[in-house]
Design an enzyme around this catalytic site. Sequence first.
Site, PDB file in Angstrom:
ATOM      1  N   LEU A  11      42.576  48.002  55.584  1.00 32.44           N
ATOM      2  CA  LEU A  11      41.862  48.138  54.319  1.00 32.44           C
ATOM      3  C   LEU A  11      40.630  47.250  54.271  1.00 32.44           C
ATOM      4  CD1 LEU A  11      44.867  48.162  51.809  1.00 32.44           C
ATOM      5  CD2 LEU A  11      43.472  50.106  52.505  1.00 32.44           C
ATOM      6  N   ASP A 128      39.842  32.733  41.508  1.00 34.46           N
ATOM      7  CA  ASP A 128      38.756  33.588  41.999  1.00 34.46           C
ATOM      8  C   ASP A 128      38.740  34.912  41.238  1.00 34.46           C
ATOM      9  OD1 ASP A 128      36.514  34.183  43.503  1.00 34.46           O
ATOM     10  OD2 ASP A 128      37.652  35.035  45.159  1.00 34.46           O
TER      11      ASP A 128
END
Length: 577
Positions: A11, A128
């Site tokens: 991915l 994040d």
Amino acid sequence: MLGDYELLGRLGEGGMGTVYLARPKNGTALVAVKVVRLDLADDDEFRRRFRSEVERARQVPPFCTAEVLDADPEHEQPYLVVEFVDGPTLAEVVEQRGPLTSANLHSVAIGVATALTAIHGAGVIHRDLKPRNVLLAPGSPKVIDFGIARAMTATSGNTRPDQMVGTVAYMAPERFDTDAGTPITPAADVFAWGSVVTYAGTGKTPFYADSPAATAARILTQPPRLHELSRPLRGLVAHALEKDPANRPSARELLDLLISGERPAATAAALAGQPDLRAAAAEAQAVTGYAIPARAMAGATTTAPTLNIPPGLVGYDENSIVTVPISSPPMDTAGTAPEPPEPRRRWVFPLVLTLLTAVLVAGATIVAMIMRASDHPGRDGDTTQSVDDPVLGTPRIADALSGPGFWKATDTAGQGRCEFRDGMLAAHRDTNGVYRCSGPSDELPANLTIEATTRLETADSCAAIWFRFADQHGYQARICERNLYIGVHNRDGKGLVTTKRTFVLKDPIPLGTPTRIRLGVLGDTVTVTRDGAEVGVAQLTEPDFGVGKAYLGIFCERDAPAAGPYQASFSDVRIWA
């Protein structure tokens, strides 16, 4: 194959390693497997921290998050398995289609706040949060990549002492403080929420500039640009973007205001046709998140941190990693800009001007590397959270009980009521008997610690704390004037309590005097302390009493006078699980 997972394709790659689409050997559901880089796998300290972070992340309820399913820290290459979410990122949608409509923006704001409520409720800080870590999946938005990445920088050396790492456009001001003693709290995620919502609604971050250094300077010194953001979100986003973390709301407060704010029509439009999002938000409000505000999580002091801008700024903008080396000594910038009036942050301007001047003099060199959305940049290695107890750490549930939070006011005719009075939760009965206040619906583990301040308001009243309580039965601790009791709340539904252990208090508890009670439940024992001093240990003999809920309430013996009133009050309850 990797462990029990068949890898179907890659991915993407990021700072932590490679992410694969995979399928369990004995299953059909697709998952995402993040494989740690080889240079990190050889570090024993990293493996220890990775294992610890995985355990914390697995406790996060899957409310608008990509659920952590499995991990193997002991594998040759440690890996993490999370729910595969098939949907575009928020960044991709905004880049391709432009800012979201008002209803869609409100639903994204609710979804991300729901996710943060669940994440923070498990004692995890995302660190994040950005549009590329928000997936717009069918049913509800999903926040990914939380809680694990900070383990990668603890010992790997990826973050040098002269660098800061993070997504600059979404970093809170306190993130630029390189003082190792300054903890990063959940308030930093709330700041990032405000930046994410602004980006989703306007296509720009609230402090956008033409370079990461300039963006950092705006974050530190300038108010956010929110004029393009529609109401009613603008005011809430501005609150989340306060410079001082102590002034920001908690994720739970954000969620409450989004769901039941001043414009219910906006909430109704945002949740229309989205039962999954509605259910996730409702469950998160009921069972997860800090009930205390971000100002309490950030610490008692409201003094802004002193910034130590390092000689190099490393960060991530939306697509790239940038390094701004500074080789020339800083110029004297005294008098180049007016300082803001007291008591606002005088500490910001000289340091920021030094940084910007040095960048201009040295001629900053920016090296960009395009990173995949799944990227996990190195973190600052901080392991400190908002700690309320030096041994137990951050509580699973914390509520001052000065107003509605985890506990609600209730009134059951003929039985009792619970109301907020004088900054406490007061449990009241007009006649003798027992009454439980409506509390959090968290299913708590068998081993836990409960601490609360109790106050006996009337004679013959006992403050009651239930634990391991499920299906109308469990254990009950009673705090009375002269004795403390541990009993079994029977299954018969009549509120009968069988006393298992009685502790006679050497010093009775005077009426109206606050007393701090702690119940340390571990295995088949409960240790009772009063104001820090151990009262005694009782055996827990019921083999099928385990996972359950915790309640507060009032108990008065049935041989007490029939006519009351009876009342006991509670404040500052904390539960560690």
